[in-house]
Motif scaffolding. Structure first.
Motif, PDB file in Angstrom:
ATOM      1  N   UNK A 126      22.575 113.509  23.984  1.00  0.00           N
ATOM      2  CA  UNK A 126      23.573 112.460  24.024  1.00  0.00           C
ATOM      3  C   UNK A 126      23.832 112.097  25.496  1.00  0.00           C
ATOM      4  N   UNK A 127      23.707 110.798  25.830  1.00  0.00           N
ATOM      5  CA  UNK A 127      23.891 110.407  27.230  1.00  0.00           C
ATOM      6  C   UNK A 127      25.352 110.517  27.656  1.00  0.00           C
ATOM      7  N   UNK A 128      25.518 110.907  28.914  1.00  0.00           N
ATOM      8  CA  UNK A 128      26.881 110.997  29.440  1.00  0.00           C
ATOM      9  C   UNK A 128      27.328 109.627  29.947  1.00  0.00           C
ATOM     10  N   UNK A 129      28.545 109.554  30.436  1.00  0.00           N
ATOM     11  CA  UNK A 129      29.121 108.284  30.872  1.00  0.00           C
ATOM     12  C   UNK A 129      28.315 107.649  31.999  1.00  0.00           C
ATOM     13  N   UNK A 130      27.835 108.472  32.935  1.00  0.00           N
ATOM     14  CA  UNK A 130      27.073 107.954  34.071  1.00  0.00           C
ATOM     15  C   UNK A 130      25.775 107.312  33.587  1.00  0.00           C
ATOM     16  N   UNK A 131      25.115 107.931  32.625  1.00  0.00           N
ATOM     17  CA  UNK A 131      23.868 107.381  32.087  1.00  0.00           C
ATOM     18  C   UNK A 131      24.142 106.080  31.326  1.00  0.00           C
ATOM     19  N   UNK A 132      25.226 106.051  30.558  1.00  0.00           N
ATOM     20  CA  UNK A 132      25.571 104.839  29.811  1.00  0.00           C
ATOM     21  C   UNK A 132      25.835 103.673  30.750  1.00  0.00           C
ATOM     22  N   UNK A 133      26.568 103.956  31.813  1.00  0.00           N
ATOM     23  CA  UNK A 133      26.865 102.900  32.796  1.00  0.00           C
ATOM     24  C   UNK A 133      25.572 102.429  33.456  1.00  0.00           C
ATOM     25  N   UNK A 134      24.722 103.363  33.819  1.00  0.00           N
ATOM     26  CA  UNK A 134      23.431 103.014  34.435  1.00  0.00           C
ATOM     27  C   UNK A 134      22.571 102.181  33.500  1.00  0.00           C
ATOM     28  N   UNK A 135      22.516 102.566  32.229  1.00  0.00           N
ATOM     29  CA  UNK A 135      21.739 101.802  31.237  1.00  0.00           C
ATOM     30  C   UNK A 135      22.311 100.399  31.049  1.00  0.00           C
ATOM     31  N   UNK A 136      23.617 100.295  31.040  1.00  0.00           N
ATOM     32  CA  UNK A 136      24.260  98.991  30.890  1.00  0.00           C
ATOM     33  C   UNK A 136      23.932  98.089  32.071  1.00  0.00           C
ATOM     34  N   UNK A 137      24.007  98.614  33.270  1.00  0.00           N
ATOM     35  CA  UNK A 137      23.698  97.826  34.470  1.00  0.00           C
ATOM     36  C   UNK A 137      22.242  97.376  34.450  1.00  0.00           C
ATOM     37  N   UNK A 138      21.342  98.271  34.094  1.00  0.00           N
ATOM     38  CA  UNK A 138      19.917  97.928  34.022  1.00  0.00           C
ATOM     39  C   UNK A 138      19.681  96.830  32.982  1.00  0.00           C
ATOM     40  N   UNK A 139      20.311  96.952  31.826  1.00  0.00           N
ATOM     41  CA  UNK A 139      20.151  95.957  30.762  1.00  0.00           C
ATOM     42  C   UNK A 139      20.693  94.600  31.195  1.00  0.00           C
ATOM     43  N   UNK A 140      21.852  94.593  31.820  1.00  0.00           N
ATOM     44  CA  UNK A 140      22.446  93.328  32.272  1.00  0.00           C
ATOM     45  C   UNK A 140      21.565  92.660  33.321  1.00  0.00           C
ATOM     46  N   UNK A 141      21.027  93.431  34.256  1.00  0.00           N
ATOM     47  CA  UNK A 141      20.134  92.861  35.278  1.00  0.00           C
ATOM     48  C   UNK A 141      18.880  92.283  34.633  1.00  0.00           C
TER      49      UNK A 141
END
Length: 175
Positions: free
Chosen positions: A1-16
């Protein structure tokens, strides 16, 4: 299960990645989602400010500063609501039967804010202190009805635009 830091990183990558072009199966890039969010802020801010031209007994702008009695404001509101019924039907008919350059709703989102600001600005600068009571009441009623009509078109356009922004139901819900 991804932690908060990974979720934020994935969100930023997806948005870019999908900032200017939508993901496969979607129709709206993130840049447009942000634009719609900012437009929503503008719609609600504008309608809140222009709503101060309301006709109710507690309205200090219209009641106290212009000098209209609470009972008269109440009667004027009833008249405006009765007249507003066919105007609401007209709005619905117009949306369903007319297409403008830019679509059904986007042109209204671009035009209505300027009309609302212009009407509201003219309203507060009118020389009410020089007019008799009946003239004040008639002018306030006309301005109220015009502002209400334009505000309704603006609010409707924003709400309906969200419903047609994508043919993908899940994407509409996400937006």
């Amino acid at each position: 299960m991804p932690n908060a830091k990974q979720k934020i990183g994935n969100t930023i990558t997806t948005v870019k990645r999908y900032r200017n072009s939508p993901a496969k199966g979607n129709y709206v890039p993130y840049k447009e989602v942000v634009s719609l969010g900012l437009a929503g802020f503008g719609v609600h801010w504008t309608t809140t400010l222009a709503g101060n031209i309301g006709l109710d007994a507690a309205n200090f702008l219209v009641g106290e500063s212009i000098g209209l009695k609470p009972l008269d404001l109440w009667i004027m509101l009833i008249v405006a609501n009765i007249i507003g019924i066919p105007l609401g039907i007209f709005r619905g008919w117009y949306y369903d039967n007319h297409k403008m350059k830019g679509g059904k709703f986007l042109p209204f989102l671009k035009i209505c804010p300027f009309a609302i600001v212009l009407i509201s600005t003219v309203f507060v600068w009118l020389p009410f202190e020089n007019w008799n009571y009946i003239t004040k009441a008639i002018v306030v009623e006309i301005f109220f009805m015009v502002v209400s009509f334009v505000l309704s078109i603006y609010n409707d356009s924003f709400a309906y635009f969200q419903q047609i922004i994508s043919p993908n139901a899940q994407e509409r819900a996400t937006v």
